[in-house]
Write a protein that holds these residues in place. Structure first.
Motif, PDB file in Angstrom:
ATOM      1  N   VAL A   1       0.852  -1.195   0.000  1.00 35.17           N
ATOM      2  CA  VAL A   1       0.000   0.000   0.000  1.00 35.17           C
ATOM      3  C   VAL A   1       0.885   1.240   0.000  1.00 35.17           C
ATOM      4  N   THR A   2       0.533   2.178  -0.856  1.00 39.21           N
ATOM      5  CA  THR A   2       1.218   3.463  -0.853  1.00 39.21           C
ATOM      6  C   THR A   2       0.190   4.528  -0.515  1.00 39.21           C
ATOM      7  N   ILE A   3       0.570   5.440   0.352  1.00 36.88           N
ATOM      8  CA  ILE A   3      -0.332   6.546   0.651  1.00 36.88           C
ATOM      9  C   ILE A   3       0.396   7.849   0.308  1.00 36.88           C
ATOM     10  N   TYR A   4      -0.204   8.585  -0.626  1.00 39.08           N
ATOM     11  CA  TYR A   4       0.350   9.867  -1.043  1.00 39.08           C
ATOM     12  C   TYR A   4      -0.331  10.957  -0.231  1.00 39.08           C
ATOM     13  N   THR A   5       0.465  11.796   0.364  1.00 41.48           N
ATOM     14  CA  THR A   5      -0.095  12.852   1.198  1.00 41.48           C
ATOM     15  C   THR A   5       0.458  14.208   0.778  1.00 41.48           C
ATOM     16  N   ALA A   6      -0.255  15.256   1.164  1.00 37.47           N
ATOM     17  CA  ALA A   6       0.216  16.610   0.888  1.00 37.47           C
ATOM     18  C   ALA A   6       0.832  17.163   2.173  1.00 37.47           C
ATOM     19  N   THR A   7       1.862  17.965   2.020  1.00 37.84           N
ATOM     20  CA  THR A   7       2.541  18.542   3.181  1.00 37.84           C
ATOM     21  C   THR A   7       1.534  19.312   4.042  1.00 37.84           C
ATOM     22  N   GLY A   8       1.536  19.044   5.329  1.00 38.13           N
ATOM     23  CA  GLY A   8       0.654  19.779   6.241  1.00 38.13           C
ATOM     24  C   GLY A   8      -0.792  19.328   6.192  1.00 38.13           C
TER      25      GLY A   8
END
Lengths: 273, 137
Positions: free
Chosen positions: A3-10
């Motif tokens: 599983v990969t989870i892409y997140t945005a800073t903050g």
């Protein structure tokens, strides 16, 4: 499956989702799209662009990818991590900040209520509030959520007259029970999208103003209340993309005034969106 | 969309021509190069995807020729002058961030053969374009 989870800073919502994944023992690779994960996310986006949802504010984060399906948004990711049985309950929402919406109580499996309560309970513990919706089915789910104190805003999307519900195989008593439960949430409203209807003879036309009046009267009769927040909205033909409705003109808010007038006979607070 | 830079920090080279839709054009022999301006890339934020037409495609002035996307927004691209696409910067398929890093050099998008070179004179100079975006900002 990796599983990969892409997140945005903050992104606070991303942190809440990741914490839940960790609690559930789900291993994942965490990539910040503005930092170390930039190149990988760009490649992922180019390869799966058509599967990635973009709302008015851009890509909905967190983006969760298990190698097969792209899942996006806090509710969807937490719901999936909690149990696959919650698939129908959570969809993409439009609200941000402390709100989670896109929680469709009629579209999930009522047998999965414990899991639903677990997922929502976690989100509530993380400071989130919920806007949920129902079309009348699964009143037992609303009942449970009321008992658990889960749900700040409840919207009932009315699908038609009692006969129309019956024609779709819905149990009128169940729908009426839902109407009463909806009105017990801290904030609620009944919404009627003036939608196209396919008549028995195959004719396609908009719901009639008299039928809007009939729906409002049914609500009054079922709940003993004629002062519910009751909102009439135009049905979005383009978004529906149904070829059967291709000949119909797109209705505008001004076209709803006659519907509002009919509905006000039984629901005095009826208003247009 | 959120601007990262002030207009005073942006570059608008004097030898280029600019369109109201925030593309730039610069003559290069018999063809012209096309890209998006420093203002446009700044408004978009970090570009993650660029969709461009194929070589041989023809466009009228102001016709939509592609899409540029960041995590926050999507923006259609409009042709500053009419013409036929002769070269496409395929590097942007793998390195869309060049549009941000070097909007007037490595981030160029198309090379086109103009149908009506006089259209170049009818669009904005750097000074005129600067005036336009100051009004928009």
């Amino acid at each position: 499956m990796a599983v990969t989870i892409y997140t945005a800073t903050g992104c606070v919502r991303c942190k809440i989702a990741k914490k839940y994944l960790a609690q559930k023992g789900i291993e994942y690779t965490d990539l910040d799209i503005k930092a170390e994960g930039k190149d990988k996310f760009n490649r992922f986006y180019r390869e799966r662009r058509k599967s990635v949802y973009r709302g008015p504010d851009g890509i909905e984060f967190p983006v969760y990818y298990d190698g097969q399906v792209v899942r996006q948004g806090l509710g969807v990711v937490v719901g999936h991590a909690c149990s696959e049985k919650l698939a129908g309950f959570f969809g993409i929402g439009r609200l941000h900040g402390e709100w989670v919406d896109g929680i469709h109580l009629s579209q999930g499996d009522p047998e999965a209520m414990d899991e639903l309560v677990e997922a929502l309970g976690y989100l509530k513990g993380a400071g989130m509030k919920f806007e949920m919706d129902t079309d009348g089915r699964n009143p037992q789910v609303l009942e449970r959520l009321l008992a658990e104190g889960l749900g700040e805003v409840m919207i009932m999307r009315l699908m038609g007259t009692k006969d129309m519900y019956a024609a779709q195989g819905y149990d009128a008593a169940e729908v009426e029970k839902t109407m009463n439960l909806v009105a017990r949430f801290p904030e609620y409203r009944f919404e009627l999208a003036v939608r196209p209807v396919v008549r028995e003879d195959g004719a396609v036309e908009y719901l009639k103003p008299e039928e809007a009046g009939e729906i409002a009267a049914w609500l009054k009769e079922a709940t003993g209340n004629n002062k519910h927040p009751f909102v009439l909205a135009p049905f979005d033909l383009k978004a529906a993309g149904d070829e059967r409705f291709a000949e119909l003109p797109q209705m505008e808010t001004k076209d709803l005034l006659i519907y509002r007038s009919k509905a006000r006979s039984s629901q005095v607070m009826a208003a247009t969106a | 969309m959120t601007a990262q830079k002030s207009i005073d920090q942006m570059q608008f080279p004097g030898g280029l021509r600019y369109s109201k839709e925030h593309t730039w054009v610069v003559p290069s022999g018999n063809t012209v190069k096309v890209g998006i301006t420093d203002f446009a890339q700044d408004q978009l934020g970090e570009v993650i995807f660029v969709e461009l037409p194929g070589e041989g495609d023809e466009f009228d002035q102001d016709a939509e020729f592609g899409v540029v996307e960041s995590a926050k927004s999507t923006s259609d691209l409009f042709m500053p002058i009419s013409g036929e696409v002769v070269v496409v910067n395929h590097t942007l398929e793998d390195e869309p961030g060049l549009v941000n890093q070097s909007p007037y050099q490595d981030g160029w998008m198309l090379e086109i053969k103009p149908r009506d070179p006089s259209q170049l004179e009818a669009i904005f100079s750097a000074e005129e374009y600067l005036g336009l975006i100051k009004k928009e900002a």
